[in-house]
Design an enzyme around this catalytic site. Structure first.
Site, short mmCIF file in Angstrom:
data_model
loop_
_atom_site.label_atom_id
_atom_site.label_comp_id
_atom_site.label_asym_id
_atom_site.label_seq_id
_atom_site.Cartn_x
_atom_site.Cartn_y
_atom_site.Cartn_z
N PRO A 199 0.83 -1.21 0.00
CA PRO A 199 0.00 0.00 0.00
C PRO A 199 0.86 1.26 0.00
CG PRO A 199 0.12 -0.88 2.22
CD PRO A 199 0.88 -1.85 1.34
N LYS A 200 1.61 1.45 -1.08
CA LYS A 200 2.59 2.51 -1.13
C LYS A 200 2.05 3.78 -1.78
CE LYS A 200 6.62 -0.52 -1.26
NZ LYS A 200 7.98 -0.70 -1.81
N VAL A 201 2.39 4.91 -1.17
CA VAL A 201 2.12 6.22 -1.76
C VAL A 201 3.35 7.08 -1.52
CG1 VAL A 201 -0.38 6.09 -1.50
CG2 VAL A 201 1.00 7.03 0.35
#
Length: 253
Positions: free
Chosen positions: A114-116
């Site tokens: 869940p990368k931002v």
């Protein structure tokens, strides 16, 4: 470009892919981990079933990647929640923020991280190890730990780092509904712990609408570790398909 050539590409743009077609090897991956007790109700609100919460704990991590094949050096921060799935203990990756677009795109597309984009940092400052996370110009997390106060057993460090990791992969279709929605599992392989330390720690989380780490409030710091490693991330395997499962019975945590 012929159709058979298109099928050889994993990502776009076709002539300058968002990330390299390689399995990344991490050299000198440095961790600051702060485990804290949080609000059980807040955790239940964000951990998807069929994962189960045993203790209301959260691990805030800042990771400084010394060198990564395909991506280069970068820094990452996030929150992981201890969970169990069908009797196996692991962690659910709740949120990750990093300063490297290829690693962000690859983590989301190839796996399910869940990368931002964010601005994390890890450094020593006057006898303390400091880990921070900024979103835009605003600070959202600050962690401090006594710098190398006590040696941590390397077997314990390996146990902290190498637990199975669970993530939620959701890909929308063109109608706006999920086309893929799976719980997946992965873990670290080829792990070498080079150094491991523990000591006193503190953690502050600040409210931000787009980086809501503080929605999992810090009630008590339980432990902290500072670990230097080399490692590889294994591929992911689906363990639960939300689009094919009847949830009418529900799963309690």
């Amino acid at each position: 470009m012929k159709a058979q050539d298109v099928r050889q590409h994993l990502t776009t743009p076709l002539t300058s892919p968002a990330y390299a077609p390689t399995v990344p090897r991490f050299t000198d991956r440095e961790y600051l981990n702060v485990v804290y007790r949080s609000d059980p109700d807040a955790l239940r609100a964000v951990v998807p079933e069929p994962l189960r919460i045993d203790e209301p704990l959260v691990r805030f991590e800042v990771m400084k990647m010394g060198d990564v094949s395909g991506y280069g050096p970068y820094t990452e921060a996030g929150q992981a929640i201890p969970v169990s799935f069908e009797g196996e203990q692991g962690e659910y990756l709740h949120a990750m923020y990093l300063d490297n677009f290829p690693a962000t795109a690859s983590g989301r597309e190839v796996s399910a991280y869940p990368k931002v984009i964010g601005s994390p940092a890890l450094y020593a400052d006057s006898g303390a190890l400091v880990g921070t996370l900024d979103h835009g110009s605003l600070r959202v997390a600050t962690a401090t730990m006594g710098y190398k106060h006590h040696v941590l057993d390397r077997r314990e460090a390996e146990a902290q780092i190498a637990v199975p990791t669970f993530m939620l992969k959701t890909i929308p279709g063109y109608d706006g509904l999920p086309r893929v929605q799976e719980l997946v599992r992965t873990r670290i392989t080829d792990l070498t712990v080079k150094e491991a330390w523990t000591g006193p720690a503190r953690l502050q989380l600040f409210q931000h609408v787009l980086a809501p780490l503080a929605d999992l409030p810090v009630l008590e710091v339980v432990s902290a570790s500072h670990i230097l490693t080399d490692l590889t991330l294994a591929g992911v395997e689906p363990v639960h398909d939300y689009l094919k499962t009847d949830h009418s019975k529900g799963v309690a945590s």
